[in-house]
Write an enzyme that holds these catalytic residues in place. Structure first.
Site, short mmCIF file in Angstrom:
data_model
loop_
_atom_site.label_atom_id
_atom_site.label_comp_id
_atom_site.label_asym_id
_atom_site.label_seq_id
_atom_site.Cartn_x
_atom_site.Cartn_y
_atom_site.Cartn_z
CE1 TYR A 1 0.02 2.08 4.33
CE2 TYR A 1 1.07 -0.28 4.48
CZ TYR A 1 0.85 1.06 5.12
OH TYR A 1 1.33 1.36 6.17
CE LYS B 1 3.38 3.16 3.17
NZ LYS B 1 3.50 3.40 4.57
CD GLU C 1 9.93 1.49 10.67
OE1 GLU C 1 10.33 2.26 9.85
OE2 GLU C 1 9.71 0.21 10.21
CG LEU D 1 8.45 2.18 4.74
CD1 LEU D 1 8.46 1.00 3.68
CD2 LEU D 1 7.02 2.68 5.05
#
Length: 284
Positions: A33, A148, A180, A204
């Site tokens: 996505y 992702k 993260e 990411l």
């Protein structure tokens, strides 16, 4: 008024939109996505999102059902049809529908869906003045976080853990260092140096991250891309996160301890200002 959404080549009222129960995104989280923000009715950093989408598809050996130009037109049409001034467009591509089997199906048409969310106040988010509170949690996600994918259950659990603790979000920690946030990249500022985790399979590659680091360097700010610990974060002068929908957002508290003065820092504020200004000018 209901939204108009996009499903496999058709613009439909949201109540009429559907996909197969055999879709592999539903059965296996076999999908990827992107989320693109909209300011002033225009798309923020669309090119970056389109390129990352293609990378994610390539990593999963999945076909892309559109060209980049077609995808841009779909985004623009959804902005127009739903009259979005500030908000976002969510895009998801899955491997498509096939009888349930762990092995990838052959010659299955990908599923593509897009929808909008109207979110006034993205640029003038009051949290930019007050700051976020975060907690730390163990990073228990799979190893390919650079793709992702729609595998977002653990980040959702992290959001709920933060909410239960009276915080806004969680930073994930693996092998003693921060990876993260649940839906953002994490940064600290020590002195005049911005520190954030270097790219790899562990995090990411945020589109906002890429833009913000470039802008920081252009503004003669020092940047270090390396792992940092939670102890470093708690001793930092400033901290912040970046994402497509929060842009640059200050962090003022970590695990109940104030970061710096316990108020949003000047470097964070300046980066947010620069980012929003440049993105408005470059929006398509």
């Amino acid at each position: 008024m209901t939204r108009t959404v996009y499903v496999n080549g058709q613009y439909l009222p949201e109540a009429e939109a559907s996909i197969s129960i055999f879709d592999r995104g539903f059965l296996f989280a076999d999908g990827v996505y992107e989320v693109t923000s909209v300011l002033d009715g225009k798309l923020i950093d669309f090119d970056g999102h389109a390129k990352r989408l293609q990378r994610s598809l390539d990593e999963l050996e999945m076909g892309n059902p559109t060209t980049e130009d077609e995808l841009l037109e779909i985004h623009r049409e959804l902005v127009r049809l739903n009259d979005i001034d500030e908000g976002l467009i969510y895009l998801q591509v899955t491997r498509g529908a096939a009888d349930r089997d762990f092995a990838y199906p052959e010659d299955t048409a990908p599923t593509i869906v897009l929808f909008t969310q109207n979110k006034p106040g993205l640029a003038d988010n009051p949290m930019a003045k007050t700051g976020m509170k975060i907690i730390s949690i163990e990073d228990q996600r799979w190893g390919r976080r650079d793709i992702k994918t729609v595998q977002l259950l653990y980040p959702s659990m992290g959001k709920m853990a933060a909410k239960a603790a009276g915080a806004h979000d969680a930073w994930m920690v693996e092998d003693g260092v921060v990876t993260e946030g649940t839906s953002n990249n994490a940064y600290i500022v020590k002195g005049n140096t911005i520190i954030t985790r270097n790219l790899g399979h562990e995090i990411l590659s945020g589109i906002t991250r890429t833009a913000v680091l470039r802008m920081a360097k252009e503004a003669q700010m020092k940047v270090e891309e390396r792992p940092f610990t939670m102890d470093e974060a708690k001793q930092a002068d400033e901290a912040f996160v970046t994402s497509a929908t929060t842009f640059v957002m200050p962090v003022i508290e970590i695990d109940g301890e104030s970061v710096g003065t316990g108020t949003p820092g000047s470097i964070t504020a300046r980066l947010r200002e620069i980012y929003i200004d440049e993105m408005r000018k470059a929006a398509v």
